[in-house]
Design an enzyme around this catalytic site. Structure first.
Site, PDB file in Angstrom:
ATOM      1  CG  ASN A  10      21.191  18.387 -13.565  1.00 40.46           C
ATOM      2  OD1 ASN A  10      20.903  18.336 -14.750  1.00 40.46           O
ATOM      3  ND2 ASN A  10      20.511  17.760 -12.617  1.00 40.46           N
ATOM      4  N   PRO A  11      22.951  19.852 -16.616  1.00 41.16           N
ATOM      5  CG  PRO A  11      23.522  18.591 -18.527  1.00 41.16           C
ATOM      6  CD  PRO A  11      23.618  18.598 -17.031  1.00 41.16           C
ATOM      7  CE  LYS A  13      19.444  20.385  -9.691  1.00 38.50           C
ATOM      8  NZ  LYS A  13      20.272  20.393  -8.483  1.00 38.50           N
ATOM      9  CG  ASP A  70      20.593  21.310  -1.021  1.00 36.93           C
ATOM     10  OD1 ASP A  70      21.273  20.567  -1.751  1.00 36.93           O
ATOM     11  OD2 ASP A  70      20.347  21.025   0.157  1.00 36.93           O
ATOM     12  CG  PHE A 151      15.523  12.811 -10.939  1.00 37.09           C
ATOM     13  CD1 PHE A 151      14.608  13.787 -11.302  1.00 37.09           C
ATOM     14  CD2 PHE A 151      16.339  13.044  -9.831  1.00 37.09           C
ATOM     15  CE1 PHE A 151      14.516  14.968 -10.574  1.00 37.09           C
ATOM     16  CE2 PHE A 151      16.249  14.228  -9.105  1.00 37.09           C
ATOM     17  CZ  PHE A 151      15.332  15.195  -9.486  1.00 37.09           C
ATOM     18  CG  ASP A 154      10.431  11.871  -9.573  1.00 37.97           C
ATOM     19  OD1 ASP A 154      10.356  12.545  -8.534  1.00 37.97           O
ATOM     20  OD2 ASP A 154      10.770  12.351 -10.667  1.00 37.97           O
ATOM     21  CG  HIS A 179      10.336  19.752  -4.824  1.00 41.07           C
ATOM     22  ND1 HIS A 179       9.761  18.872  -5.707  1.00 41.07           N
ATOM     23  CD2 HIS A 179      11.653  19.417  -4.787  1.00 41.07           C
ATOM     24  CE1 HIS A 179      10.677  18.043  -6.169  1.00 41.07           C
ATOM     25  NE2 HIS A 179      11.835  18.357  -5.637  1.00 41.07           N
TER      26      HIS A 179
HETATM   27  P1  IMP Z   1      20.636  18.024  -4.805  1.00 41.87           P
HETATM   28  O1  IMP Z   1      20.920  17.917  -6.274  1.00 41.87           O
HETATM   29  O2  IMP Z   1      21.823  18.156  -3.935  1.00 41.87           O
HETATM   30  O3  IMP Z   1      19.602  19.052  -4.521  1.00 41.87           O
HETATM   31  O4  IMP Z   1      20.059  16.576  -4.370  1.00 41.87           O
HETATM   32  C1  IMP Z   1      18.720  16.342  -4.352  1.00 41.87           C
HETATM   33  C2  IMP Z   1      18.410  14.866  -4.144  1.00 41.87           C
HETATM   34  O5  IMP Z   1      17.079  14.814  -3.634  1.00 41.87           O
HETATM   35  C3  IMP Z   1      18.389  14.090  -5.460  1.00 41.87           C
HETATM   36  O6  IMP Z   1      19.560  13.389  -5.676  1.00 41.87           O
HETATM   37  C4  IMP Z   1      17.202  13.158  -5.269  1.00 41.87           C
HETATM   38  O7  IMP Z   1      17.612  12.025  -4.582  1.00 41.87           O
HETATM   39  C5  IMP Z   1      16.280  13.940  -4.370  1.00 41.87           C
HETATM   40  N1  IMP Z   1      15.323  14.744  -5.166  1.00 41.87           N
HETATM   41  C6  IMP Z   1      15.249  16.096  -5.248  1.00 41.87           C
HETATM   42  N2  IMP Z   1      14.256  16.480  -6.067  1.00 41.87           N
HETATM   43  C7  IMP Z   1      13.690  15.350  -6.525  1.00 41.87           C
HETATM   44  C8  IMP Z   1      12.614  15.103  -7.426  1.00 41.87           C
HETATM   45  O8  IMP Z   1      11.973  15.992  -8.009  1.00 41.87           O
HETATM   46  N3  IMP Z   1      12.322  13.800  -7.634  1.00 41.87           N
HETATM   47  C9  IMP Z   1      12.979  12.786  -7.050  1.00 41.87           C
HETATM   48  N4  IMP Z   1      13.999  12.944  -6.220  1.00 41.87           N
HETATM   49  C10 IMP Z   1      14.364  14.236  -5.950  1.00 41.87           C
END
Ligand code: IMP
Length: 198
Positions: A10-11, A13, A70, A151, A154, A179
């Site tokens: 993910n660019p 991040k 994560d 995204f 949210d 977070h």
């Molecule tokens: P990860 O990329 O494996 O950490 O997946 C995290 C998942 O949690 C994302 O695909 C979203 O569905 C949800 N998520 C994590 N952080 C956020 C946020 O800041 N806003 C909305 N959804 C989030």
């Protein structure tokens, strides 16, 4: 040590991590810049386990210190669901809108509506050292989606103190309380201490 590899494709991040960690003279590079392409199955049952799995796999493949995060949404009335399964809630067929609609459906008639977003960042070093930092943001699940920004979940994550959802905040406003913003700041402090000891 002044370069970390980010275990993510993910660019956004990458930009976010660099914005915070450049203060320490640390540069975060992508997997492709480090010459690796690692697919990690997120088989853990906690955010800590999954971020460790990702960071360790990229550290082993690249031979460089690697950082991973994560994150997910934990809803009290659903016993912490969707939690580590946030990205996969409802199965492969759903997109972000489908997932938050499913969440709203599963929350119909449920009390309380309290929830929290969680982010865990792990950094693995080739010498076996590990740094972990966690950030949480409390809120509630709205009754219907509001806002166009952000995204994932949210539009349905409501902040009672601001009377807005995450999707109604600017990226700067969200980063200041999110977070991920909190986890990154906690990580920056721990990494700074670690680098002083080196
Ligand atoms: P990860 O990329 O494996 O950490 O997946 C995290 C998942 O949690 C994302 O695909 C979203 O569905 C949800 N998520 C994590 N952080 C956020 C946020 O800041 N806003 C909305 N959804 C989030």
């Amino acid at each position: 040590m002044n370069q970390l590899v980010l275990a993510s494709k993910n660019p956004k991040k990458l930009v976010e991590m660099n914005a915070i960690l450049s203060q320490l003279g640390v540069e975060v590079c992508s997997e492709s810049e480090a010459g690796v392409d690692v697919e990690v199955e997120e088989t853990g049952t906690t955010f800590e386990e999954n971020s460790l799995l990702k960071a360790r796999a990229v550290m082993e493949a690249s031979g460089m210190p690697a950082i991973a995060d994560d994150s997910g949404l934990c809803v009290d009335a659903l016993n912490g669901a969707p939690g580590v399964y946030s990205a996969r809630y409802g199965g492969e067929g759903l997109d972000d809108v489908g997932r938050y609609r499913l969440l709203l459906e599963n929350m119909r008639g449920q009390m309380p509506r309290t929830a929290k977003f969680v982010s865990v960042i792990t950094c693995c070093f080739p010498n076996g050292d590990v740094i972990t930092a966690r950030g949480e943001c409390p809120g509630t699940i709205a009754f219907s989606p509001m806002g166009e920004g952000g995204f994932g979940y949210d539009p349905v994550f409501f902040l009672p103190s601001l009377k807005k959802t995450f999707a109604q905040l600017s990226p700067e406003e969200k980063n200041a309380i999110s977070h991920r913003g909190k986890a990154l700041e906690a990580f920056r402090v721990k990494l700074e201490d670690y680098l002083k000891q080196e």
